[in-house]
Scaffold this active site. Structure first.
Site, PDB file in Angstrom:
ATOM      1  N   ASN A  24       0.871  -1.181   0.000  1.00 54.09           N
ATOM      2  CA  ASN A  24       0.000   0.000   0.000  1.00 54.09           C
ATOM      3  C   ASN A  24       0.903   1.224   0.000  1.00 54.09           C
ATOM      4  O   ASN A  24       2.114   1.110   0.181  1.00 54.09           O
ATOM      5  CB  ASN A  24      -0.987  -0.014   1.173  1.00 54.09           C
ATOM      6  CG  ASN A  24      -0.277  -0.048   2.497  1.00 54.09           C
ATOM      7  OD1 ASN A  24       0.559   0.798   2.779  1.00 54.09           O
ATOM      8  ND2 ASN A  24      -0.585  -1.042   3.305  1.00 54.09           N
ATOM      9  N   VAL A  33      -0.279 -10.240   0.979  1.00 54.37           N
ATOM     10  CA  VAL A  33       1.084 -10.442   0.471  1.00 54.37           C
ATOM     11  C   VAL A  33       2.070  -9.561   1.253  1.00 54.37           C
ATOM     12  O   VAL A  33       3.161 -10.008   1.650  1.00 54.37           O
ATOM     13  CB  VAL A  33       1.142 -10.073  -1.029  1.00 54.37           C
ATOM     14  CG1 VAL A  33       2.567 -10.045  -1.545  1.00 54.37           C
ATOM     15  CG2 VAL A  33       0.296 -11.031  -1.855  1.00 54.37           C
ATOM     16  N   ASP A  34       1.680  -8.330   1.480  1.00 55.68           N
ATOM     17  CA  ASP A  34       2.532  -7.357   2.166  1.00 55.68           C
ATOM     18  C   ASP A  34       2.923  -7.867   3.563  1.00 55.68           C
ATOM     19  O   ASP A  34       4.110  -7.862   3.944  1.00 55.68           O
ATOM     20  CB  ASP A  34       1.721  -6.060   2.285  1.00 55.68           C
ATOM     21  CG  ASP A  34       2.575  -4.822   2.459  1.00 55.68           C
ATOM     22  OD1 ASP A  34       3.804  -4.926   2.321  1.00 55.68           O
ATOM     23  OD2 ASP A  34       2.003  -3.760   2.737  1.00 55.68           O
ATOM     24  N   SER A 122      -3.930  -6.408  -6.408  1.00 54.43           N
ATOM     25  CA  SER A 122      -5.264  -5.798  -6.177  1.00 54.43           C
ATOM     26  C   SER A 122      -6.416  -6.787  -5.999  1.00 54.43           C
ATOM     27  O   SER A 122      -7.542  -6.360  -5.747  1.00 54.43           O
ATOM     28  CB  SER A 122      -5.653  -4.790  -7.286  1.00 54.43           C
ATOM     29  OG  SER A 122      -4.892  -3.609  -7.167  1.00 54.43           O
ATOM     30  N   THR A 123      -6.155  -8.096  -6.146  1.00 55.66           N
ATOM     31  CA  THR A 123      -7.289  -9.043  -6.100  1.00 55.66           C
ATOM     32  C   THR A 123      -7.628  -9.532  -4.696  1.00 55.66           C
ATOM     33  O   THR A 123      -8.492 -10.400  -4.532  1.00 55.66           O
ATOM     34  CB  THR A 123      -7.020 -10.282  -6.981  1.00 55.66           C
ATOM     35  OG1 THR A 123      -5.905 -11.005  -6.428  1.00 55.66           O
ATOM     36  CG2 THR A 123      -6.745  -9.895  -8.420  1.00 55.66           C
ATOM     37  N   TYR A 126      -7.968  -5.260  -1.922  1.00 49.53           N
ATOM     38  CA  TYR A 126      -8.368  -4.169  -2.820  1.00 49.53           C
ATOM     39  C   TYR A 126      -9.519  -4.540  -3.748  1.00 49.53           C
ATOM     40  O   TYR A 126      -9.995  -3.685  -4.519  1.00 49.53           O
ATOM     41  CB  TYR A 126      -7.169  -3.632  -3.601  1.00 49.53           C
ATOM     42  CG  TYR A 126      -6.260  -2.730  -2.775  1.00 49.53           C
ATOM     43  CD1 TYR A 126      -6.520  -2.479  -1.424  1.00 49.53           C
ATOM     44  CD2 TYR A 126      -5.145  -2.121  -3.333  1.00 49.53           C
ATOM     45  CE1 TYR A 126      -5.682  -1.660  -0.662  1.00 49.53           C
ATOM     46  CE2 TYR A 126      -4.304  -1.288  -2.581  1.00 49.53           C
ATOM     47  CZ  TYR A 126      -4.586  -1.065  -1.247  1.00 49.53           C
ATOM     48  OH  TYR A 126      -3.758  -0.251  -0.515  1.00 49.53           O
TER      49      TYR A 126
HETATM   50  P1  ADP Z   1      -4.200  -6.144  -2.581  1.00 48.52           P
HETATM   51  O1  ADP Z   1      -4.250  -5.239  -1.373  1.00 48.52           O
HETATM   52  O2  ADP Z   1      -3.374  -5.541  -3.716  1.00 48.52           O
HETATM   53  O3  ADP Z   1      -5.534  -6.628  -2.999  1.00 48.52           O
HETATM   54  P2  ADP Z   1      -3.526  -8.626  -1.171  1.00 48.52           P
HETATM   55  O4  ADP Z   1      -2.202  -8.954  -0.596  1.00 48.52           O
HETATM   56  O5  ADP Z   1      -4.667  -8.418  -0.229  1.00 48.52           O
HETATM   57  O6  ADP Z   1      -3.280  -7.368  -2.122  1.00 48.52           O
HETATM   58  O7  ADP Z   1      -3.959  -9.759  -2.183  1.00 48.52           O
HETATM   59  C1  ADP Z   1      -3.459  -9.930  -3.491  1.00 48.52           C
HETATM   60  C2  ADP Z   1      -3.611 -11.387  -3.910  1.00 48.52           C
HETATM   61  O8  ADP Z   1      -2.567 -12.167  -3.328  1.00 48.52           O
HETATM   62  C3  ADP Z   1      -4.906 -12.066  -3.441  1.00 48.52           C
HETATM   63  O9  ADP Z   1      -5.396 -12.859  -4.518  1.00 48.52           O
HETATM   64  C4  ADP Z   1      -4.471 -12.931  -2.264  1.00 48.52           C
HETATM   65  O10 ADP Z   1      -5.276 -14.097  -2.129  1.00 48.52           O
HETATM   66  C5  ADP Z   1      -3.073 -13.318  -2.675  1.00 48.52           C
HETATM   67  N1  ADP Z   1      -2.126 -13.646  -1.577  1.00 48.52           N
HETATM   68  C6  ADP Z   1      -2.196 -13.349  -0.264  1.00 48.52           C
HETATM   69  N2  ADP Z   1      -1.098 -13.805   0.386  1.00 48.52           N
HETATM   70  C7  ADP Z   1      -0.293 -14.376  -0.568  1.00 48.52           C
HETATM   71  C8  ADP Z   1       0.971 -15.036  -0.533  1.00 48.52           C
HETATM   72  N3  ADP Z   1       1.671 -15.183   0.587  1.00 48.52           N
HETATM   73  N4  ADP Z   1       1.475 -15.497  -1.712  1.00 48.52           N
HETATM   74  C9  ADP Z   1       0.798 -15.338  -2.877  1.00 48.52           C
HETATM   75  N5  ADP Z   1      -0.396 -14.745  -2.964  1.00 48.52           N
HETATM   76  C10 ADP Z   1      -0.943 -14.265  -1.831  1.00 48.52           C
END
Ligand code: ADP
Length: 169
Positions: A24, A33-34, A122-123, A126
């Site tokens: 973000n 992911v973050d 973003s999936t 967001y």
């Molecule tokens: P955003 O805020 O951009 O939507 P998110 O991190 O919430 O980002 O999610 C982006 C995508 O990554 C989602 O499809 C989520 O299910 C997926 N995701 C979450 N954690 C991980 C991980 N450790 N490795 C790969 N994909 C992930």
């Protein structure tokens, strides 16, 4: 043209030159992911993010932009942080989502990274619909002029994997 690869798994476990973080704009951590990247990568990543906030990005990293830091304890060498747009039903933000993929590859080229792993930006929190997010991801990296040789899309769940499979083939 880079090879495109699909992986069902965790982006923090990818042995690639650079992993892309769905960050973000604060660059100071979040969920999804973050959160996983900062948890597994350790404090060195956050330290560099704080330096970036204190220098180039005092107002935060703009949506659609990308910037690199160390990957700390992750198997990758670098984390490329990019800020996806929040999904909106009445405002077409597709170009900003495409920009995340394009700008991340431009940063990878500056670093000399040959292998890059992307999450489905973003999936998650967001709210971008997975099928559309996958289509934009695949179209954008296919059209990108990059020296990156292998681009992996790392999808956490089966639905994400299936959506990217459909977008790829
Ligand atoms: P955003 O805020 O951009 O939507 P998110 O991190 O919430 O980002 O999610 C982006 C995508 O990554 C989602 O499809 C989520 O299910 C997926 N995701 C979450 N954690 C991980 C991980 N450790 N490795 C790969 N994909 C992930």
């Amino acid at each position: 043209m880079a090879d495109l690869v699909l992986v069902q798994g965790d982006i923090t476990e990818q042995t690639v030159d650079a992993v892309v973080n769905a960050a973000n704009s604060s660059l100071l951590g979040g969920g999804g992911v973050d959160g996983a990247i900062h948890r597994k990568g350790g404090p060195a990543i956050l330290a560099e993010c704080r330096d970036l906030r204190a220098s180039r990005y005092d107002k935060g990293l703009p949506t659609g932009a990308a910037v690199a830091t160390t990957a700390g304890n992750l198997p990758a060498r670098w984390v490329i942080h990019t800020v996806g747009p929040v999904w909106s039903a009445h405002d077409d933000r597709s170009e900003l989502l495409a920009s995340c993929y394009r700008e991340s590859l431009a940063v990878a080229d500056e670093l000399g990274a040959e292998t890059v792993a992307f999450p489905a930006i973003s999936t998650g929190v967001y709210g971008w619909p997975m099928d559309d997010g996958a289509r934009i991801a695949v179209e954008t990296v296919r059209a990108a002029d990059t020296r990156v040789q292998r681009i992996s899309f790392v999808l956490f769940g089966r639905d994400g994997y299936a959506a990217f499979e459909k977008a790829l083939f």
